[in-house]
Each structure stands twice: as C-alpha cells, then as structure tokens.
Design a protein around this motif. Structure first.
Motif, PDB file in Angstrom:
ATOM      1  N   LYS A 107    -136.052  -6.855  35.575  1.00 25.91           N
ATOM      2  CA  LYS A 107    -136.121  -5.840  36.828  1.00 25.91           C
ATOM      3  C   LYS A 107    -134.800  -5.685  37.508  1.00 25.91           C
ATOM      4  O   LYS A 107    -134.378  -4.700  37.821  1.00 25.91           O
ATOM      5  N   ASP A 108    -134.246  -6.739  37.493  1.00 24.05           N
ATOM      6  CA  ASP A 108    -132.953  -6.989  38.711  1.00 24.05           C
ATOM      7  C   ASP A 108    -131.673  -6.547  37.619  1.00 24.05           C
ATOM      8  O   ASP A 108    -131.474  -7.133  36.863  1.00 24.05           O
ATOM      9  N   ASP A 109    -131.080  -5.765  38.358  1.00 23.77           N
ATOM     10  CA  ASP A 109    -129.862  -5.008  37.818  1.00 23.77           C
ATOM     11  C   ASP A 109    -128.622  -6.307  37.668  1.00 23.77           C
ATOM     12  O   ASP A 109    -127.998  -6.378  36.620  1.00 23.77           O
ATOM     13  N   TRP A 110    -128.475  -6.983  38.581  1.00 26.42           N
ATOM     14  CA  TRP A 110    -127.621  -8.063  38.786  1.00 26.42           C
ATOM     15  C   TRP A 110    -127.765  -9.158  37.693  1.00 26.42           C
ATOM     16  O   TRP A 110    -127.024  -9.348  36.968  1.00 26.42           O
ATOM     17  N   GLN A 111    -129.058  -9.294  37.456  1.00 26.59           N
ATOM     18  CA  GLN A 111    -129.402 -10.196  36.266  1.00 26.59           C
ATOM     19  C   GLN A 111    -129.114  -9.671  35.072  1.00 26.59           C
ATOM     20  O   GLN A 111    -128.764 -10.309  34.198  1.00 26.59           O
ATOM     21  N   ARG A 112    -129.552  -8.300  34.813  1.00 28.51           N
ATOM     22  CA  ARG A 112    -129.315  -7.536  33.565  1.00 28.51           C
ATOM     23  C   ARG A 112    -127.717  -7.641  33.254  1.00 28.51           C
ATOM     24  O   ARG A 112    -127.233  -7.695  32.067  1.00 28.51           O
ATOM     25  N   SER A 113    -126.910  -7.297  34.261  1.00 24.03           N
ATOM     26  CA  SER A 113    -125.774  -7.438  34.003  1.00 24.03           C
ATOM     27  C   SER A 113    -124.952  -8.611  33.422  1.00 24.03           C
ATOM     28  O   SER A 113    -124.162  -8.592  32.869  1.00 24.03           O
ATOM     29  N   MET A 114    -125.528  -9.708  34.191  1.00 20.22           N
ATOM     30  CA  MET A 114    -125.023 -11.123  33.772  1.00 20.22           C
ATOM     31  C   MET A 114    -125.495 -11.303  32.369  1.00 20.22           C
ATOM     32  O   MET A 114    -124.635 -11.932  31.546  1.00 20.22           O
ATOM     33  N   LEU A 115    -126.780 -11.033  31.904  1.00 22.73           N
ATOM     34  CA  LEU A 115    -127.204 -11.166  30.549  1.00 22.73           C
ATOM     35  C   LEU A 115    -126.320  -9.983  29.574  1.00 22.73           C
ATOM     36  O   LEU A 115    -126.002 -10.660  28.604  1.00 22.73           O
TER      37      LEU A 115
END
Length: 227
Positions: A182-190
């Motif tokens: 759900k989290d955009d910041w986490q998706r970006s890091m992944l």
C-alpha cells in the motif's frame, strides 16, 4: 515516484485501437462519470462502457499492461482495473484533483483501493496542442506528454491535472491498480532494490551477494504486502 514505461503498445497496435475508437464513435460527456466536485473542473469525453467494442479494446490494453515487467516491479499489482478511454479536444481540460480512493473492480466483483494511477497515451504529441498531464509531488510539478504507446505510472495519491487541449485531440487509456504494498515509499524502495538486483545479476551473475539481496527483497515484500 513516477515511472515512464515506453512502448507498452506498438505503433501498429495504437493505430488499430485508434481506428476502432474512431469507427465506434461512442464518446460521451466525461462529466457523467464524475462526482459533484469533479464536474466543475472536468471537461472531456469518455468512451461508452456499454459499447460492444469496449470490452475487447479494454482487454487488449489490460493484457499489454500485464506483460510489462517494469510495471510489475514498480506497482506490484494485486488487481488492475479494466482500462477506460478518454478524449480531450476543443479546450477540454481536467483541473487539479486526486483520483477516488476506491473503485469497483468488475473482475473480482468488489471494490478495490486505488494505489497507482496509469495513463497510456494513444495520440502522438504532435497531434495536439496543450493537454499536458501535470503531476505534483514533494519535488514539484512534473509535465508529462508522451509518445503514443507509452505509459506513465504514478501514485494515485498525487494531485494532478490535464491542461487544456487547444488544437487536435488527446486520446488516452487510463486505469488504476491496487498494489500488494500500500505504501508508496515502500514500493519505491522495493522498485529501486529490484532494479539494482537486476543490474548486479547482469554484471556479476547469481553470486552469493546477489542471492542475499534477492532474499532480502522478497522478505521485505512478505513484511509489507497486504494480501
């Protein structure tokens, strides 16, 4: 974070879809699908979802999106909504807005959360004047006007708008997806981690260090995913 995905559709595929859209002549006032607030700032046309051509055209776009490895890595999609089509002409525009947080997904027959927005351009930039997609984030405003067949993918939480089209037609497909993360910041890091692993594999092969990073990547997905 935004991502430009080139050549989701070939030029031939774009021509075929455009020809079918033109032949069907099934454009409706886009305000019919807008809420009370959006009606004040939305001036475009949308393809009739009840037209017999819609399902086939939409499925063609959906199939092309699902084949994009960059999209899979960037968005980590759990569900992708059936794409729709819009047209801007005659000073058509869509003012600053944020997309609805929840949309009904016919494929799974329930509402889904819209985490990621996608626009697939079906008109070449030289076919129209104006019509830039403006996306705002923490780093300012970003102007997007891509070649036909290219897509822009960005967080659905972003404030965005379409500038007035002063000449020609701007035709595009658009949709949303619910991400496993759900989290955009986490998706970006992944996404950044996945791209780094890919580059290291190409340079070094499957070394012990690369395998360790790959394990770290998948364990982060286990930690952050909402399934």
């Amino acid at each position: 974070m935004m991502l430009h995905i080139p050549e989701v559709l070939s030029k031939v595929q774009v021509q075929q879809i455009r020809a079918e859209l033109d032949t069907a002549a099934a454009w409706q006032n886009g305000q019919f699908s807008a809420g009370a607030q959006a009606q004040k700032i939305k001036q475009n046309l949308q393809f009739d979802l009840q037209h017999p051509s819609y399902v086939t055209l939409s499925q063609d776009i959906l199939s092309a999106l699902k084949q994009q490895a960059l999209l899979q890595s960037f968005a980590l999609p759990l569900h992708i909504l059936q794409p729709m089509f819009n047209c801007y002409q005659n000073t058509g525009t869509y003012g600053n807005h944020v997309d609805n947080a929840v949309q009904y997904c016919a494929q799974v027959q329930r509402p889904i959360r819209t985490d990621v927005s996608m626009t697939l351009f079906l008109s070449e930039p030289e076919e129209y004047q104006g019509g830039e997609l403006i996306i705002e984030d923490n780093y300012g405003s970003h102007e997007v006007k891509l070649s036909a067949g290219d897509a822009i993918v960005y967080p659905a939480t972003s404030l965005h708008r379409v500038e007035p089209v002063t000449a020609g037609q701007r035709i595009a497909a658009f949709t949303w997806c619910q991400s496993m993360v759900k989290d955009d910041w986490q998706r970006s890091m992944l996404f950044n981690l996945d791209m780094t692993i890919l580059q290291l594999r190409q340079q070094l092969g499957d070394t012990a260090e690369v395998l360790a990073l790959t394990a770290h990547y998948h364990n982060l997905i286990r930690q952050w995913s909402q399934l």
